[in-house]
Write an enzyme that holds these catalytic residues in place. Structure first.
Site, PDB file in Angstrom:
ATOM      1  N   PRO A  71      32.410  37.829  45.173  1.00 38.06           N
ATOM      2  CA  PRO A  71      33.049  37.515  46.444  1.00 38.06           C
ATOM      3  C   PRO A  71      33.957  38.650  46.906  1.00 38.06           C
ATOM      4  CG  PRO A  71      33.142  35.627  44.978  1.00 38.06           C
ATOM      5  CD  PRO A  71      32.626  36.776  44.164  1.00 38.06           C
ATOM      6  N   GLU A  72      34.021  38.828  48.213  1.00 36.22           N
ATOM      7  CA  GLU A  72      34.835  39.895  48.765  1.00 36.22           C
ATOM      8  C   GLU A  72      36.144  39.323  49.296  1.00 36.22           C
ATOM      9  OE1 GLU A  72      32.669  42.951  50.576  1.00 36.22           O
ATOM     10  OE2 GLU A  72      30.818  42.402  49.565  1.00 36.22           O
TER      11      GLU A  72
ATOM     12  N   LYS B  75      40.838  40.264  45.420  1.00 34.29           N
ATOM     13  CA  LYS B  75      39.831  39.295  44.999  1.00 34.29           C
ATOM     14  C   LYS B  75      40.389  38.298  43.982  1.00 34.29           C
ATOM     15  CE  LYS B  75      36.226  42.781  45.624  1.00 34.29           C
ATOM     16  NZ  LYS B  75      35.082  43.475  44.988  1.00 34.29           N
TER      17      LYS B  75
ATOM     18  N   ARG C  49      25.339  48.417  41.139  1.00 34.30           N
ATOM     19  CA  ARG C  49      25.270  47.459  42.237  1.00 34.30           C
ATOM     20  C   ARG C  49      24.241  47.928  43.257  1.00 34.30           C
ATOM     21  NH1 ARG C  49      31.104  47.388  41.357  1.00 34.30           N
ATOM     22  NH2 ARG C  49      31.817  45.280  40.885  1.00 34.30           N
TER      23      ARG C  49
END
Length: 299
Positions: free
Chosen positions: A2-3, A51, A269
């Site tokens: 999640p950002e 985060k 990523r």
């Protein structure tokens, strides 16, 4: 993972459900805190920090959590069926007279003194959605290692807090350069604009359930001066310029979007870019991303 905007939304949901209310149920399902009992204490606030989530509780305590890739906090009304996952994935339960917050698959969960919060989040750079936001400091942090690839520098939460893999790819597109460009090679005018652009993207999405970086309110033009609007297609497929769009046409020039892994040697990523709209180094087609750094990216 999640950002910053997603974590900000989670904090707001938890704060609305819990803040100012006395806990009637407390269950921390990690061995170290299995005997901790927070019932009878009032939740003071729930604050996002990059985060990270900080749930502050009466008596000088903070429940610190981090969602990483799979974690989530769900809020349920009394009598509502829990649906965040199987029971064995529950790591935390905080209940009040009318709401219950359930933490699923939380890889980081610790109960600390509020005065010790700096131990958990003190390493973070300026928070894009926080009161400590400082664009000059964020840019200074990013440029501290000029040889570091831009994408890696953006993900390092020690530089600025809140950017994840989606915004990394989208920011690089809007800046007109690839994520593998050494950040020191980013033209000065674009580097100066980077912190404000990042903040604009996150702020524009923090109140929306669907992330969008292509609307005029978020980024009508990229920083090369070329329009990023004008595409005729509409719908969910048009919400992001490059992220998740491998082989689909660029929304600006219609060149197929490319993707490759980018990482620091500890974590890779998926990364997306347009080979026409973005200039700079890229990994060869079909090849793994060459290792350009041995640094770890802090969350």
């Amino acid at each position: 993972m999640p950002e910053g905007d997603t974590v900000w939304q989670a904090a707001r949901r938890l704060h609305t459900a819990l803040a100012g209310k006395v806990l009637t149920r407390s269950d921390l399902r990690v061995p170290r805190y299995a005997t901790a009992d927070l019932t009878g204490r009032t939740v003071l606030d729930v604050t996002p920090r990059g985060k990270h989530l900080l749930t502050r509780i009466e008596g000088g305590l903070t429940l610190h959590s981090h969602l990483r890739m799979d974690g989530s906090w769900k809020v349920y009304a009394n009598g509502q069926r829990w649906s965040g996952g199987p029971a064995h994935q529950i790591r935390a339960i905080l209940g009040t007279v009318d709401r219950t917050a359930v933490g699923y698959r939380l890889p980081v969960l610790e109960l600390i003194r509020t005065t010790d919060e700096d131990r958990a989040v003190g390493h973070l750079g300026p928070d894009l959605l926080g009161p400590d936001w400082n664009p000059d400091k964020a840019l200074q942090n990013l440029l501290r290692d000029p040889a570091r690839p831009l994408g890696e520098a953006l993900l390092d939460q020690r530089n600025l807090a809140g950017i994840g893999n989606v915004y990394k790819s989208e920011l690089c597109f809007l800046l007109g350069v690839t994520p593998w460009l050494p950040i020191g090679a980013l033209p000065a005018d674009r580097a100066a604009h980077l912190p404000a652009l990042a903040k604009k993207l996150l702020e524009s999405n923090r109140d929306s359930p669907t992330r969008n970086t292509t609307t005029p309110s978020t980024a009508a033009r990229n920083t090369t001066g070329r329009s990023t609007q004008g595409h005729s297609a509409t719908g969910r497929d048009q919400n992001l310029y490059v992220y998740g769009r491998t082989a689909r046409p660029c929304l600006r020039c219609h060149t197929p979007i490319r993707s490759a892994d980018q990482g620091d040697g500890s974590r890779e990523r998926p990364t997306y870019w347009c080979p026409t709209c973005q200039t700079g180094p890229t990994p060869p087609p079909g090849a793994a991303k060459p290792r350009t750094s041995n640094r770890r990216t802090a969350n």
